[in-house]
Write a protein that holds these residues in place. Structure first.
Motif: not given
Length: 489
Positions: A319-328
């Motif tokens: 899920p893109l939302k989960d991927i982007l949550t981890n970019t930080r």
């Protein structure tokens, strides 16, 4: 060295459906390993007597037999007599057979693993690390294999393997098998042009191939720019799904005739996964959806590296939302825009060793620098002489002061390399200095820096050695810089 050891196969099983000629009576001999290094031969190993650039494997056949080689494999007629009945096998291509045998003896682990291969002149290490970090953040067990070594779940692992960007097949497949035995499900690896052109990945099933960019590097080793691009293009044919930089024209040319699924990332409207910069705030746009992109790294080129990593995971249906949550949580690899700061002076250590990479780094630093940019760099010996003048021009254009120095001169005269670089300077300038000794060049640059200045030390990044002549000596840009900053208090 690895896990539970290789499978045992009969020689006839390895040769099944493989074009070859066979001499000898021991057709059913058991085989437990394969190598092209005669010193690594153990009883039951196949010895691949490949002809290299400097040495011919035929010269080591007797040694391999003494060490217990089960058979000798060549891709040309044997020009000497050997005094035993060890089977001799002639195949069309030694490298391809080495790859085939390594995969078979390891049980073809790539068939069961999810393999992501990253190629490009610049950014392979960073993108591979980003993918590994994102997978770990999602709770997926992953190994990253490349220039910096092997990292399992983000922790460096110790293996008895060569220090190479893309491992030879005889090391790669046993490593993949070991990862599988440890419960690893995803492998991220750097696919260098040399690794691709020499068939190191020939029998590795690649699920996703990432094409980042094409710039000036390794032309001499491949013979031409065209051959270099063709080497990287092999990944187009090997991967099941491609992730391609829509902003890079050379990458677009490479996939013109591809018939497999392609996902484009980039900054333009035609990219499937798009990076948008709104006054310094980055967003990822997919279809009609916009998502905020939060990274602890701010350079535009690293935003693009993150986008490539995000694209790979998106293809894998995370899920893109989960991927982007981890970019930080992403962090750069050692020696990539690595910062050391003291008394207002910022030192950047970066692996930039190509014209494109040096330009991108300097352009990024120019946007943040309040005072002067002081650049320390050189070019490696026995490598791509054509890029030296261009790199000199780039360094001089973006820097207030340039110190031209040595960078792994190998068997070339360091001064001759420097002269090639300084040919890129329009005229003699007091802001261009030459210091052959790299440590002294770094020390001088930092000693002359003031608050607000940025000192860029480019070309070696993470490397811990300096290759001079036939010697490989301990040397770290980071350590020299840290010592110089302390001395500059």
């Amino acid at each position: 060295m690895f896990g539970k050891g290789s499978r045992v196969l009969l020689l006839q099983e390895l040769l099944k459906d493989w074009p070859c000629t066979f001499t000898g009576a021991k057709y059913s001999v058991p085989v437990v390993g394969v190598t092209e290094n005669s010193k690594a031969v153990k009883p039951g190993f196949l010895f691949i007597a490949r002809k290299g650039e400097k040495v011919d494997g035929i010269s080591y056949i007797e040694e391999a037999i003494r060490l217990g080689a089960a058979a000798i494999v060549l891709d040309r007629p044997l020009s000497i007599d050997i005094s035993c009945d060890t089977p001799l096998i002639i195949v069309p291509d030694c490298r391809k057979f080495l790859s085939h045998a390594s995969a078979r003896l390891s049980g073809n682990p790539s068939e069961r693993l999810t393999i992501i291969a990253v190629t490009g002149t610049n950014g392979k290490t960073t993108v591979s690390r980003f993918i590994g970090q994102l997978l770990s953040g999602l709770g997926v067990r992953a190994a990253v294999i490349g220039t910096l070594g092997v990292f399992i779940d983000g922790v460096r692992a110790t293996y008895d393997i060569p220090s190479m960007t893309t491992l030879p097949a005889e090391y790669l497949h046993p490593l993949l098998r070991d990862c599988e035995e440890k419960g690893i499900t995803h492998i991220v690896m750097e696919a260098s042009s040399l690794g691709l052109s020499t068939n190191r990945l020939e029998d590795c099933e690649i699920d996703i191939g990432i094409l980042l960019n094409v710039g000036a590097d390794h032309y001499d080793e491949h013979g031409s720019k065209e051959a270099y691009i063709q080497a990287k293009q092999k990944l187009v044919h090997m991967a099941k799904h491609l992730v391609v930089n829509r902003d890079d024209d050379a990458c677009i040319d490479m996939i013109k005739n591809a018939t497999k699924p392609i996902t484009f990332f980039g900054t333009g409207e035609t990219a499937d996964i798009r990076l948008i910069n709104e006054n310094g705030a980055y967003q990822v746009k997919i279809s009609s959806y916009d998502y905020e992109l939060t990274l602890p790294v701010f350079e535009m080129f690293n935003q693009m590296n993150a986008l490539a990593a995000i694209s790979a995971l998106h293809i894998l249906s995370f899920p893109l939302k989960d991927i982007l949550t981890n970019t930080r949580l992403l962090s750069l690899p050692e020696g990539r825009m690595q910062r050391i700061e003291r008394n207002g002076v910022t030192v950047i250590i970066d692996y930039a060793h190509t014209p494109d990479a040096l330009k991108i780094v300097l352009q990024s630093l120019a946007k943040e620098c309040r005072e002067r940019i002081i650049t320390v760099f050189g070019c490696g010996g026995n490598r791509d002489k054509g890029k030296r003048k261009e790199m000199g021009e780039i360094a001089a254009f973006y820097s207030s002061t340039v110190l031209v120095t040595s960078d792994n001169p190998r068997n070339e005269n360091p001064l001759a390399i420097i002269q090639d670089i300084t040919a890129g300077f329009v005229s003699e300038s007091p802001n261009v200095q030459v210091e052959i000794d790299r440590a002294k060049a770094i020390q001088r640059a930092i000693a002359n820096a003031s608050a607000g200045d940025i000192v860029l030390i480019a070309g070696k990044g993470h490397e811990k050695t300096q290759h001079i002549g036939e010697e490989i000596l301990p040397f770290s840009d980071v350590e020299i810089a840290e010592q110089a900053l302390l001395a500059n208090i």
